[in-house]
Write a protein that holds these residues in place. Structure first.
Motif, short mmCIF file in Angstrom:
data_model
loop_
_atom_site.label_atom_id
_atom_site.label_comp_id
_atom_site.label_asym_id
_atom_site.label_seq_id
_atom_site.Cartn_x
_atom_site.Cartn_y
_atom_site.Cartn_z
N CYS A 232 -5.75 22.90 13.78
CA CYS A 232 -6.70 23.99 13.67
C CYS A 232 -7.62 23.80 12.47
N LYS B 267 -10.14 21.19 13.25
CA LYS B 267 -11.11 21.64 14.23
C LYS B 267 -12.15 22.57 13.60
N ILE B 268 -11.69 23.51 12.79
CA ILE B 268 -12.62 24.47 12.20
C ILE B 268 -13.48 23.81 11.13
N GLY C 186 -18.78 31.57 17.00
CA GLY C 186 -18.11 30.76 18.00
C GLY C 186 -16.63 31.07 18.15
N SER C 187 -16.04 31.67 17.13
CA SER C 187 -14.59 31.89 17.17
C SER C 187 -14.29 33.38 17.25
N SER C 188 -14.79 33.99 18.30
CA SER C 188 -14.64 35.43 18.44
C SER C 188 -13.39 35.79 19.23
N ALA C 189 -12.49 34.82 19.37
CA ALA C 189 -11.31 35.05 20.19
C ALA C 189 -10.29 35.95 19.47
N LEU C 190 -10.42 36.06 18.15
CA LEU C 190 -9.53 36.95 17.42
C LEU C 190 -10.30 38.21 17.03
N GLU D 89 -6.91 40.93 13.67
CA GLU D 89 -6.10 39.71 13.77
C GLU D 89 -6.54 38.69 12.74
N ALA D 90 -7.86 38.54 12.57
CA ALA D 90 -8.37 37.59 11.59
C ALA D 90 -7.88 37.97 10.19
N GLU E 276 -5.18 39.60 9.48
CA GLU E 276 -3.74 39.32 9.43
C GLU E 276 -3.49 37.82 9.25
N LEU E 277 -4.24 37.02 9.97
CA LEU E 277 -4.14 35.57 9.85
C LEU E 277 -4.44 35.14 8.41
N TYR E 278 -5.52 35.68 7.89
CA TYR E 278 -5.94 35.41 6.52
C TYR E 278 -4.81 35.74 5.54
#
Lengths: 144, 144
Positions: free
Chosen positions: A21, A24-25, A121-125, A129-130, A132-134
DNA sequence: TTCAATTATATTGCGCGCAATATATTTATG
DNA sequence: CATAAATATATTGCGCGCAATATAATTGAA
């Protein structure tokens, strides 16, 4: 062949998606950074200097989790491009002070829209959620 | 200097903690892999081959999100170490088939306890959080 | 069937990323 | 004050990681 050690399956490891990931990012920045002649790591250094203007190599390394082996040649390239200066501190000759130049600051204008183009481009979260991921990533980063 | 573009602050970007985190966790494998003469990426390749035994370079790349520019020299090093073989497919001479060797399979025994040792150090996330993190990373990975 | 397009891998070049080592400066200790 | 330890950066070496290009084999279309 069946895998008798399930812990050795790629899909059972948190590390692999993190590694893939990240690449990729980071790679998704290339279309925006390459026209400016910048790499992602150079862009990170510039972001720090846009905020702080001037800083030692060691402080930069602490913020970016990078060592002098990575930073010294990278900073020399940024110096050669005219975006930063490198000079020894008067107070302590061991320290090299990195400062953003006028040209370096002007790059900020060309970079200010990059983040929004990336996150588009990464609007899937979701925003939550973003967040929380952070938070979870920083749990790892700050650890020990 | 205050930053007039908050989106350019390091702390406002998801990408940076992902990048720093990935490097930190990959680095945490080094104490276990280096004594075996392996890098993290080589270890990933071996994990795939422990599961599948034999596979083309392209298939390996699809699974690991790596291209031939990375894999070819890496696989040559693993071949030189005696852990894999590289041979052209009889059916299609364009394809290089990578196969795990006896010695490569024996490495599995020396690696089987690595995952538990790694996750032992990173107990800051609960099992549920780790699962959620894993899921979100795959959202990014599978995207587009 | 011939030859252009496609596919699979290999090669080249460059910039990290990091461990190990070296060098120079500063601080601490006797 | 001399000098050993600590600190900050630089250098070296090596393995990715990836874009760009090259090479060779296969497929497809006229």
């Amino acid at each position: 062949m069946a895998q008798e050690y399930p812990q050795l399956l790629l899909n059972n490891q948190l590390c692999f998606p993190l590694y893939a990931c990240s690449r990729k990012i980071v790679g998704s920045y290339t279309p925006f950074l390459k026209p400016l002649g910048l790499t992602y790591t150079q862009y990170l250094v510039l972001m720090v200097l846009w905020e702080h203007e001037s800083m030692s190599v060691g402080q930069l390394g602490n913020i970016l989790y990078l060592d002098a082996g990575t930073l010294t040649p990278l900073l020399k390239r940024l110096e050669k491009a005219g975006y930063v200066t490198r000079e020894r501190s008067k107070d302590d000759e061991r320290i090299t002070i990195i400062s953003i130049t006028e040209a370096g600051n002007q790059l900020k204008e060309q970079c200010k829209d990059i983040p929004s183009k990336i996150s588009a481009g990464s609007s899937a979260l979701t925003r939550e959620e973003a967040g929380e991921l952070y938070r979870m990533l920083y749990v790892f980063l700050k650890e020990e």
